[in-house]
Write an enzyme that holds these catalytic residues in place. Structure first.
Site, PDB file in Angstrom:
ATOM      1  N   TYR A 144       0.856  -1.187   0.000  1.00  0.00           N
ATOM      2  CA  TYR A 144       0.000   0.000   0.000  1.00  0.00           C
ATOM      3  C   TYR A 144       0.891   1.235   0.000  1.00  0.00           C
ATOM      4  CZ  TYR A 144      -3.612   3.324   1.499  1.00  0.00           C
ATOM      5  OH  TYR A 144      -4.486   4.386   1.590  1.00  0.00           O
ATOM      6  N   ASP A 239       9.157   2.846   0.154  1.00  0.00           N
ATOM      7  CA  ASP A 239       8.073   3.452   0.899  1.00  0.00           C
ATOM      8  C   ASP A 239       8.255   3.058   2.363  1.00  0.00           C
ATOM      9  OD1 ASP A 239       5.801   4.193   2.187  1.00  0.00           O
ATOM     10  OD2 ASP A 239       4.406   3.307   0.752  1.00  0.00           O
ATOM     11  N   LYS A 267       3.533   8.634   9.132  1.00  0.00           N
ATOM     12  CA  LYS A 267       3.325   7.992  10.434  1.00  0.00           C
ATOM     13  C   LYS A 267       4.293   8.508  11.512  1.00  0.00           C
ATOM     14  CE  LYS A 267       0.532   4.472   8.453  1.00  0.00           C
ATOM     15  NZ  LYS A 267       0.645   3.789   7.187  1.00  0.00           N
TER      16      LYS A 267
HETATM   17  C1  LIG Z   1       0.022   4.318   5.833  1.00  0.00           C
HETATM   18  C2  LIG Z   1       0.817   4.107   4.629  1.00  0.00           C
HETATM   19  C3  LIG Z   1       0.758   4.982   3.527  1.00  0.00           C
HETATM   20  C4  LIG Z   1      -0.240   6.100   3.444  1.00  0.00           C
HETATM   21  O1  LIG Z   1      -0.045   7.080   4.401  1.00  0.00           O
HETATM   22  P1  LIG Z   1      -1.269   8.074   4.754  1.00  0.00           P
HETATM   23  O2  LIG Z   1      -0.675   9.015   5.740  1.00  0.00           O
HETATM   24  O3  LIG Z   1      -2.347   7.201   5.301  1.00  0.00           O
HETATM   25  O4  LIG Z   1      -1.664   8.738   3.497  1.00  0.00           O
HETATM   26  C5  LIG Z   1       1.638   4.786   2.495  1.00  0.00           C
HETATM   27  N1  LIG Z   1       2.520   3.784   2.508  1.00  0.00           N
HETATM   28  C6  LIG Z   1       2.598   2.916   3.526  1.00  0.00           C
HETATM   29  C7  LIG Z   1       3.628   1.834   3.502  1.00  0.00           C
HETATM   30  C8  LIG Z   1       1.738   3.037   4.612  1.00  0.00           C
HETATM   31  O5  LIG Z   1       1.801   2.141   5.597  1.00  0.00           O
END
Ligand SMILES: *Cc1c(COP(=O)(O)O)cnc(C)c1O
Length: 428
Positions: A144, A239, A267
């Site tokens: 994601y 990411d 995060k």
């Molecule tokens: C949570 C998450 C996102 C998205 O971040 P948001 O602040 O919810 O837009 C993108 N990449 C990873 C790996 C994530 O865990």
């Protein structure tokens, strides 16, 4: 436990907010029941609107790595708020947190702050496309990267060539530039690169996947991606929205000793306020406006409250030499305890863990990619989830999520949790 007030609040929310929530997974759709409305939280505990106390294993989906209402962050935000909450002009604080982040994370020279992980990944891909002058990207099924159009692509039989839209509203035109690969399958990536010579701008990957449960990279996978990228003029985007400042000071790059070309954060970097960021070596970052041609902007980017929270969080992590060791030990203790009680109760399961990311899957075979993660028994998970809730333990309301361990958890909390899992296992 009673959820009377939560149920009422949810009914009211549903009237004015689609599905009653501002982010879908909060709605309990995959486990059933009513979402719990939180009133407040402190340390390892959530307190809901019905007065229940829950031990929290989600921690806002990762950010609260040092526990809820962490004093230094609360103080930093409160003090800043008194001085004005947004200016749309540069502040010294932005340079301070940028310098701190650059000093903690390997292999980056410059960093730009945005407001979410979604924005970070979206901007990183645009930057990679601008820098390489290529259009296509490779992403992995089950990873994601936020909800921007390019990432909402699922596997179809045609996935080897063109992606197909996963959400209505994502155009076929956008989908065709996202190639889908299998996590932990290097051969799959090689064939996509061969089929699209000189067309791929970037490979974006969660270096430790956390959005299909926790799925560690198998030996050689990330090393192979690094090599393929270097050989083919492709940028490797890590990411690290989930892994950054969680698996180590320098995130997965440091833990796994692999250099990415662009790194995305979110995060933890915001200490619980809406913050994302992306970073790279100077040559790449200088491609961004106003220095370079790739446009990216934000009215509230670098917001003083968000930067104050993020800086307080990063400073705490940077100054505590034992923090990541402590998180590792607590999570390993929890893992060992869960193994012990699930085994004793003859439950069919697999546990995956890297550092303070851990997930329990109700299937016996190893979970290494989206397909194997999806095999988990969802009915068992539902019972497990609601059983734990009754015991006062909150895990993610979905079978395909990682648990995030916070330093605020005591060994007493962990023992309580292991005992609760023992109790619930007898009912599965
Ligand atoms: C949570 C998450 C996102 C998205 O971040 P948001 O602040 O919810 O837009 C993108 N990449 C990873 C790996 C994530 O865990």
């Amino acid at each position: 436990m009673l959820y009377q007030r939560s149920s009422q609040l949810f009914a009211e929310a549903e009237k004015v907010i689609p599905g009653g929530v501002n982010s879908p997974v909060r709605a309990f759709k995959s486990v059933g029941g009513t979402p719990i409305f939180v009133k407040q939280a402190k340390g390892a505990y959530l307190y809901d609107e019905d007065g229940n106390r829950l031990i929290d294993y989600i921690n806002s989906w990762g950010p609260m790595i040092l526990g809820h209402a962490y004093e230094p962050v609360v103080e930093a935000v409160t003090e800043k708020a008194k001085l004005g909450t947004s200016f749309g002009m540069p502040t010294e604080l932005e340079t301070q947190i940028a310098a701190l982040a650059v000093s903690m994370v390997p292999n980056i020279d410059k960093i730009r702050f945005v407001n979410s992980g979604t924005e970070a990944c979206m901007s990183a891909v645009r930057l990679a496309r601008g820098f390489t002058k290529r259009d296509k990207i490779i992403k992995f099924a089950g990873c994601y990267h936020g909800h921007s159009d390019s990432f909402l692509i699922q596997a179809g039989s045609g996935a080897m060539t063109f992606g197909t839209p996963n959400s209505p509203g994502v155009t076929a035109g956008t989908a065709k530039d996202t190639l889908l690969a299998k996590y932990n399958d290097l051969e799959n990536v090689k064939s996509l690169i061969q089929a699209n010579p000189n067309e791929i701008a970037a490979i974006i990957v969660e270096p430790v996947a956390g959005n299909m449960g926790c799925v560690p990279p198998i030996k050689g996978f990330l090393e192979g991606l690094r090599q393929l990228c270097s050989e083919n003029g492709i940028l490797l985007i890590f990411d690290e929205v989930m892994t950054g400042f969680r698996l180590a000071k320098g995130g997965a790059q440091e833990l796994l000793k692999i250099d990415a070309d662009i790194v995305c954060f979110g995060k933890v970097i915001g200490g619980g306020l809406p913050v994302g960021a992306f970073a790279a070596r100077e040559e790449i970052m200088n491609y961004l406006a106003p220095l370079g041609p790739v446009y990216q902007a934000g009215t509230l980017s670098g917001n003083p409250l968000a930067m104050a929270a993020g800086k307080a969080m990063l400073e705490s992590l940077n100054n505590d030499v034992a923090i990541f060791q402590r998180l590792e030990e607590k999570t390993a203790y929890l893992e060992a305890g869960i193994h012990r009680v699930l085994k004793a109760n003859n439950i069919v399961y697999t546990i995956n863990r890297v550092g303070s990311m851990i997930s329990v899957h109700f299937d016996a075979s190893p979970v290494v990619d989206f397909q194997t993660a999806a095999k988990g028994d969802n009915d068992t998970f539902k019972k497990f989830f609601h059983g734990l809730l009754k015991e006062g333990i909150y895990i993610a309301p979905s079978a395909y999520e990682t648990w995030f361990i916070t330093d605020a958890l005591s060994y007493e909390d962990l023992d309580f949790t292991i005992n609760a899992i023992d109790t619930v296992s007898k009912t599965l």
